[in-house]
Design a protein around this motif. Structure first.
Motif, PDB file in Angstrom:
ATOM      1  N   ALA A 127       0.842  -1.207   0.000  1.00  0.00           N
ATOM      2  CA  ALA A 127       0.000   0.000   0.000  1.00  0.00           C
ATOM      3  C   ALA A 127       0.868   1.245   0.000  1.00  0.00           C
ATOM      4  O   ALA A 127       0.586   2.222  -0.696  1.00  0.00           O
ATOM      5  CB  ALA A 127      -0.921  -0.015   1.207  1.00  0.00           C
ATOM      6  N   LYS A 128       1.957   1.198   0.755  1.00  0.00           N
ATOM      7  CA  LYS A 128       2.843   2.364   0.833  1.00  0.00           C
ATOM      8  C   LYS A 128       3.542   2.609  -0.497  1.00  0.00           C
ATOM      9  O   LYS A 128       3.798   3.741  -0.864  1.00  0.00           O
ATOM     10  CB  LYS A 128       3.881   2.172   1.946  1.00  0.00           C
ATOM     11  CG  LYS A 128       3.308   2.402   3.334  1.00  0.00           C
ATOM     12  CD  LYS A 128       4.409   2.382   4.372  1.00  0.00           C
ATOM     13  CE  LYS A 128       4.155   1.262   5.364  1.00  0.00           C
ATOM     14  NZ  LYS A 128       5.241   1.139   6.348  1.00  0.00           N
ATOM     15  N   ARG A 129       3.837   1.518  -1.192  1.00  0.00           N
ATOM     16  CA  ARG A 129       4.463   1.697  -2.518  1.00  0.00           C
ATOM     17  C   ARG A 129       3.442   2.231  -3.520  1.00  0.00           C
ATOM     18  O   ARG A 129       3.759   3.077  -4.347  1.00  0.00           O
ATOM     19  CB  ARG A 129       5.058   0.377  -3.013  1.00  0.00           C
ATOM     20  CG  ARG A 129       6.395   0.035  -2.369  1.00  0.00           C
ATOM     21  CD  ARG A 129       7.192  -0.927  -3.233  1.00  0.00           C
ATOM     22  NE  ARG A 129       6.517  -2.203  -3.425  1.00  0.00           N
ATOM     23  CZ  ARG A 129       6.506  -3.181  -2.512  1.00  0.00           C
ATOM     24  NH1 ARG A 129       7.127  -3.029  -1.369  1.00  0.00           N
ATOM     25  NH2 ARG A 129       5.878  -4.312  -2.776  1.00  0.00           N
ATOM     26  N   ASN A 135       0.016   7.460   5.418  1.00  0.00           N
ATOM     27  CA  ASN A 135       0.661   7.395   6.725  1.00  0.00           C
ATOM     28  C   ASN A 135       1.512   6.126   6.827  1.00  0.00           C
ATOM     29  O   ASN A 135       0.998   5.019   6.714  1.00  0.00           O
ATOM     30  CB  ASN A 135      -0.437   7.380   7.803  1.00  0.00           C
ATOM     31  CG  ASN A 135       0.135   7.559   9.180  1.00  0.00           C
ATOM     32  OD1 ASN A 135       1.280   7.196   9.446  1.00  0.00           O
ATOM     33  ND2 ASN A 135      -0.657   8.148  10.058  1.00  0.00           N
ATOM     34  N   PRO A 136       2.816   6.285   7.049  1.00  0.00           N
ATOM     35  CA  PRO A 136       3.689   5.101   7.032  1.00  0.00           C
ATOM     36  C   PRO A 136       3.448   4.148   8.192  1.00  0.00           C
ATOM     37  O   PRO A 136       3.932   3.008   8.164  1.00  0.00           O
ATOM     38  CB  PRO A 136       5.097   5.691   7.074  1.00  0.00           C
ATOM     39  CG  PRO A 136       4.938   7.078   7.591  1.00  0.00           C
ATOM     40  CD  PRO A 136       3.560   7.531   7.213  1.00  0.00           C
ATOM     41  N   SER A 137       2.689   4.573   9.197  1.00  0.00           N
ATOM     42  CA  SER A 137       2.493   3.662  10.334  1.00  0.00           C
ATOM     43  C   SER A 137       1.267   2.751  10.164  1.00  0.00           C
ATOM     44  O   SER A 137       0.837   2.115  11.123  1.00  0.00           O
ATOM     45  CB  SER A 137       2.369   4.475  11.628  1.00  0.00           C
ATOM     46  OG  SER A 137       1.211   5.283  11.576  1.00  0.00           O
ATOM     47  N   ILE A 138       0.708   2.670   8.962  1.00  0.00           N
ATOM     48  CA  ILE A 138      -0.482   1.833   8.774  1.00  0.00           C
ATOM     49  C   ILE A 138      -0.195   0.372   9.113  1.00  0.00           C
ATOM     50  O   ILE A 138       0.889  -0.145   8.853  1.00  0.00           O
ATOM     51  CB  ILE A 138      -1.049   1.917   7.331  1.00  0.00           C
ATOM     52  CG1 ILE A 138       0.039   1.653   6.275  1.00  0.00           C
ATOM     53  CG2 ILE A 138      -1.731   3.230   7.096  1.00  0.00           C
ATOM     54  CD1 ILE A 138      -0.525   1.484   4.863  1.00  0.00           C
ATOM     55  N   LYS A 298      -3.585  12.289   9.638  1.00  0.00           N
ATOM     56  CA  LYS A 298      -3.447  10.868   9.986  1.00  0.00           C
ATOM     57  C   LYS A 298      -3.527   9.999   8.742  1.00  0.00           C
ATOM     58  O   LYS A 298      -2.942   8.920   8.699  1.00  0.00           O
ATOM     59  CB  LYS A 298      -4.535  10.459  10.977  1.00  0.00           C
ATOM     60  CG  LYS A 298      -4.399  11.150  12.325  1.00  0.00           C
ATOM     61  CD  LYS A 298      -5.513  10.714  13.248  1.00  0.00           C
ATOM     62  CE  LYS A 298      -5.508  11.525  14.545  1.00  0.00           C
ATOM     63  NZ  LYS A 298      -6.741  11.324  15.299  1.00  0.00           N
ATOM     64  N   LEU A 299      -4.257  10.453   7.739  1.00  0.00           N
ATOM     65  CA  LEU A 299      -4.310   9.709   6.478  1.00  0.00           C
ATOM     66  C   LEU A 299      -3.019   9.907   5.689  1.00  0.00           C
ATOM     67  O   LEU A 299      -2.411   8.958   5.214  1.00  0.00           O
ATOM     68  CB  LEU A 299      -5.490  10.188   5.624  1.00  0.00           C
ATOM     69  CG  LEU A 299      -6.885   9.750   6.047  1.00  0.00           C
ATOM     70  CD1 LEU A 299      -7.922  10.533   5.271  1.00  0.00           C
ATOM     71  CD2 LEU A 299      -7.066   8.258   5.805  1.00  0.00           C
ATOM     72  N   ALA A 300      -2.636  11.174   5.519  1.00  0.00           N
ATOM     73  CA  ALA A 300      -1.438  11.508   4.750  1.00  0.00           C
ATOM     74  C   ALA A 300      -0.711  12.624   5.491  1.00  0.00           C
ATOM     75  O   ALA A 300      -1.150  13.772   5.479  1.00  0.00           O
ATOM     76  CB  ALA A 300      -1.816  11.973   3.348  1.00  0.00           C
ATOM     77  N   PRO A 301       0.384  12.288   6.177  1.00  0.00           N
ATOM     78  CA  PRO A 301       1.067  13.285   7.015  1.00  0.00           C
ATOM     79  C   PRO A 301       1.489  14.540   6.239  1.00  0.00           C
ATOM     80  O   PRO A 301       1.588  15.614   6.814  1.00  0.00           O
ATOM     81  CB  PRO A 301       2.296  12.525   7.532  1.00  0.00           C
ATOM     82  CG  PRO A 301       1.917  11.081   7.445  1.00  0.00           C
ATOM     83  CD  PRO A 301       0.994  10.954   6.277  1.00  0.00           C
ATOM     84  N   ALA A 302       1.689  14.406   4.917  1.00  0.00           N
ATOM     85  CA  ALA A 302       2.130  15.561   4.141  1.00  0.00           C
ATOM     86  C   ALA A 302       1.106  16.689   4.130  1.00  0.00           C
ATOM     87  O   ALA A 302       1.440  17.836   3.847  1.00  0.00           O
ATOM     88  CB  ALA A 302       2.447  15.146   2.704  1.00  0.00           C
TER      89      ALA A 302
END
Lengths: 540, 416
Positions: A127-129, A135-138, A298-302
């Protein structure tokens, strides 16, 4: 022909130029009915144009509202076919954060599958790719066939097709009264908002597709429809942070959907009950901005370090069925009211509830009922017949065009599909830009002014994206106003229009006016008051 | 929560407030209608490219990377970088043989130097020029810089290296490709001036072309490798030996200081301040360290100084101008700061020739009307362009200093 012999030759009057009204006008006219579509302001000016623009897969409703969910996924697949120039097939992810219950994921996927939604659990690393902004902590991710849909384009395409099949359309016309003969509704009294002239129109059937305002329209006919105005606020970011729709895998709550749409992305929504006195002028509060940002991060830190373009709010036309104070638990299902059966008022039907995703199905239901009442036996074809703009025809002719720049061509084709072939671009002037952020050409504005029912600059924005970019009208508004003055041969009107447009833009910027957004608006104010000589009291 | 204080965009392109000053200062826009201008190619285009890569426009190749947009921008947007990075990320056109040849100044230079008489003679021949024009699309109007038969490095090793350790101050000279292969005299002039003020000149253990031509021709990986090698050697000199780096080319110095980190991802933060330009280095020595320059008597000349684009970006034209003004008998005219149009290898390409000359036209007129004896500038490619396009010769300020210098008196004045 009405009971006492008055007739305008219409079979059906449809009130409301949102997606539902436009869709109903299209469906009715495709089935051979003579249609009059009446809209108080402009197409998609209400809830249709004030939502996420999310092409729901239905997954969001799968656990709580299976019926809505399966309607969504069916309509989702239909819109991909019939409205491909309005749709972006982005896909969606339902992510689980450490603070969420991962156990919900299994229930969620099972419910999705039961509703016919292709939900697939994927490795969080994958999912991160797929979506690097997530959020990288998913700790969990489910892929679903979400997407985005442009509600302005979608509504307009329905209007265009309705008109192509003989429908008459009145924008900036407000229904002020129902004309009744006994209990039967036989027509409507309409006021032209520009000239203030009043006119009566007659038809054997009137369909109320007024969204949240349908409450008042029904009241004019003597029917009571209990609408529940639930305000939802959203933030628009200056560019796309994500390319895949991001949702939280939990029970629907605040600010848990981030949708990429065209050049921007949107976080929303909030949900709160508002009074009917507020629905015409929604304002986003500082608390809502805080909530949207802190949940959105929280969904997308950016998002925390991305420029916000504006904030806006819409009103969900929910039909009240219980006393839930948040409005979250009310069904998003479609409500079709045959007032003849329900209230003893023949000649009047209300189509409401539902959501943007199911506008076509709502139109189909309403048209089925209209056909039944009018004795017409024609099947619905809107689930297979592509909308204008989504037909497999040639786009802009390349040879004669002065548009050589790839982004401009792609922007025009993206917005108008094969209809972009109607956009003049045969000389340098027509190929030059009005709006530099969104690549809107002089030719596109000309096309909109002559063929797309544009009365003012706000309408023009909905047709073309003029003023929707980062500058929010700073450079394009005066150019567009000049073209409007030329087209309508009235400078004064265009100047008033320009002031309205800038104030409307500022209304959306105001709740998030800090940092670069504020700096840019200060600059725009200087341009218009300092250089263009607009008066301070024109600009609020 | 007071979100206003925390939600500040980190995206440089979002600091653009669309004032469009960059487009006003862009030298390409007035002469090439196919170029959308820095605002649209940069921050505006970036939004569209983030939507989908297919919104990339090949016309971004018309950007000269002169950075005048960045100098003009009141919001600190790195417009030139946005455009170059977009070309790196989305550009699909592979560099042609010609681009590879023009970009590989090091390799081509080292071969050409060995065959200098033949290369110089043939590059000046009409049939050769026409062949290059037709086959390689290198414009026949262009005059190639002559290749020297002896590189600066080999001259230095034979004639200068042995005595450099006798000076009490030391620094490292980043000579660049032009000094090494085309015009070693500039390097010799620099050694003469620096030795006279008591500074020993060292070379880096190894130096490669700064990479600017590789970047603009899309050979990014090679540029990155060369940047890494240069920074490694610069680090050795600056951090281990305490020798600052001084170059004579404004573009090489600019590239190593300001382009390495964000265009090529090569970190130079620890040594960036140790990389300097010759005229600024000398000016500081005079201004702060008591160094003195003594000049010959009877000098009388009028010089017109041209500010190269990267010099404008560095903000350092002041130092070169001030040094020239120190020479008694010199009348200095600052030409309007504008691009000469060559932009490194850009102007050599046949398709860019008319644009290149169109950009420089007003500068050439001003030079012809200046009444100057010659033009001074810190950039070698500006020199080629101005010499080809006007009747004036062009000299580097360091060479002007070297010629005007009274070496004996200068040595004496600095010996105290």
């Amino acid at each position: 022909m009405s009971a006492n012999g008055k007739s305008d030759g219409y079979d059906v009057i449809i009130i409301g130029g949102g997606a539902t009204g436009a869709g109903t006008a299209r469906d009715c006219s495709l089935r051979g009915l003579r249609v009059l579509l009446i809209e108080r302001f402009d197409f998609a000016a209400g809830a249709t144009g004030r939502n996420h623009g999310l092409l729901h897969s239905g997954a969001r409703y799968a656990v709580t509202d299976k019926e809505s969910a399966s309607e969504c996924i069916k309509e989702n697949m239909i819109l991909r076919r019939i409205a491909k120039h309005c749709v972006e097939e982005n896909d969606g992810l339902f992510i689980t954060l450490p603070e969420d219950d991962l156990g919900y994921q299994a229930t969620f996927v099972k419910s999705c599958q039961a509703a016919g939604i292709d939900a697939e659990i994927i490795d969080p690393e994958l999912a991160k790719r797929m979506e690097p902004s997530v959020n990288p902590s998913i700790i969990g991710a489910v892929k679903v066939p979400d997407g985005s849909v442009d509600p302005f384009r979608l509504t307009l395409a329905n209007v265009l097709d309705a008109k192509a099949h003989g429908a008459k359309v009145l924008v900036y016309h407000e229904v002020t009264a129902m004309i009744k003969e006994g209990d039967r509704v036989v027509g409507v009294t309409v006021v032209d908002r520009k000239t203030k002239a009043s006119h009566n129109y007659y038809a054997p059937l009137t369909i109320n597709a007024g969204g949240i305002w349908g409450h008042g329209i029904a009241a004019m006919a003597g029917a009571k429809v209990d609408m529940y105005p639930a305000k939802g606020s959203l933030l628009i970011f200056g560019h796309r942070v994500n390319n895949i729709v991001l949702n939280r895998c939990r029970k629907p709550a605040n600010a848990d959907i981030l949708v990429p749409g065209d050049t921007i992305c949107l976080i929303g929504t909030t949900s709160s009950h508002v009074g009917f006195d507020e629905v015409d002028d929604m304002r986003v509060t500082p608390d809502e901005v805080d909530l949207l940002l802190s949940e959105g991060e929280k969904l997308a830190p950016a998002l925390a370090t991305t420029r916000i373009l504006r904030a806006y709010a819409g009103v969900r036309p929910l039909v009240a069925s219980d006393d839930d104070p948040t409005g979250r638990n009310i069904s998003r299902g479609i409500v079709l009211l045959d007032h003849e059966k329900r209230d003893g008022i023949p000649g009047f039907v209300t189509i409401t509830g539902g959501k943007l995703m199911t506008y076509r199905l709502m139109a189909e239901w309403a048209t089925d009922l209209a056909c039944k009442k009018l004795g017409v036996d024609k099947p619905c074809v809107t689930m297979t017949e592509p909308l204008p703009g989504s037909r497999d025809e040639d786009e802009m002719p390349k040879g004669k065009s002065f548009i050589v720049k790839n982004p401009i061509r792609k922007s025009l084709e993206g917005r108008h599909g094969e209809l972009s072939s109607k956009i003049p671009s045969g000389n340098e002037y027509d190929a030059s830009l009005v709006c530099e952020c969104e690549d809107v050409t002089v030719g596109e504005v000309k096309y909109a002014l002559s063929e797309l029912d544009v009365n003012n600059m706000v309408d023009l924005r909905r047709r073309t994206r003029v003023g929707m970019g980062t500058c929010q009208g700073e450079l394009c508004a005066c150019r567009a106003a000049g073209m409007l003055a030329e087209a309508h041969d009235c400078t004064k009107k265009a100047k008033d229009n320009l002031a309205n447009f800038l104030n409307e833009r500022w209304k959306g910027v105001y709740p998030i006016a800090w940092g670069d957004a504020l700096r840019e608006n200060e600059y725009a104010e200087w341009v218009y008051s300092g250089v263009c000589g607009m008066k301070q009291n024109d600009l609020r | 929560m007071n979100i206003q204080q925390v939600n500040i965009s980190e995206n440089n392109f979002e600091q653009c407030i669309k004032c469009t000053i960059c487009t006003v200062y862009c030298p390409v826009v007035p002469v090439n209608p196919d170029y959308p201008g820095p605002k649209q190619a940069g921050p505006d285009g970036e939004r569209l490219r983030l939507k989908r890569g297919e919104f990339f426009d090949e016309s971004l190749k018309y950007c000269l990377n002169c950075k005048r947009c960045e100098v003009a921008c009141p919001s600190g947007v790195k417009i030139g970088d946005i455009i170059q990075l977009a070309r790196i990320k989305y550009g699909k056109k592979k560099p042609k043989l010609r681009d590879v040849m023009l970009a590989n100044t090091d390799f081509v230079g080292s071969v050409a130097t060995k065959l200098a008489p033949v290369v110089n003679a043939s590059l000046a021949l009409k049939p050769v020029k026409l062949a290059m024009d037709g086959i390689l699309k290198i414009d026949a109007h262009r005059t190639f810089p002559k290749y020297s038969s002896q590189t600066f490095e080999s001259w230095y090793k034979k004639n200068a290296a042995y005595k450099q350790q006798s000076y009490k101050n030391q620094f490292s000279f980043f000579h660049g490709c032009y000094v090494n292969y085309n015009y070693p005299q500039l390097g010799k002039d620099f050694v003469k001036v620096m030795n006279a003020i008591g500074y020993g000149v060292n070379l880096l253990d190894e130096e490669k072309c700064c990479g600017v031509a590789l970047v603009s021709n899309g050979l990014i990986n090679q540029a990155r490798r060369q940047a890494e090698l240069n920074i490694k050697n610069i680090r050795k000199s600056v951090l281990e030996k305490g020798c600052p780096i001084v170059g004579v080319s404004s573009t090489c110095v600019f590239t190593m200081r300001d382009e390495y980190p964000h265009l090529l991802g090569v970190d130079n933060a620890d040594v960036r301040d140790g990389i300097n330009l010759a005229t600024r280095f000398i000016y500081h020595l005079i201004d702060e360290c008591g160094v003195k320059l003594k000049f010959r008597d009877g000098i009388k000349m009028k010089i017109a100084y041209h500010t190269p684009c990267h010099m404008e970006k560095l903000g350092w034209a002041y130092y070169s101008a001030s040094l020239l003004r120190m020479i008694p008998g010199v009348e200095l005219q600052m030409l309007d700061s504008q691009c000469c149009g060559i932009a490194g290898t850009y102007g050599f390409k046949k398709e860019n020739y008319p644009v290149s000359q169109g950009i420089g036209a007003s500068l050439f007129r001003q030079i012809e009307n200046s009444g100057a004896d010659f033009v001074a500038t810190d950039c070698e490619t500006c020199k080629w362009q101005i010499e080809m396009s006007t009747s004036k010769k062009v000299m580097h300020p360091v060479s002007v200093l070297a010629e005007a210098l009274d070496v004996e008196e200068t040595i004496k004045a600095n010996a105290k």
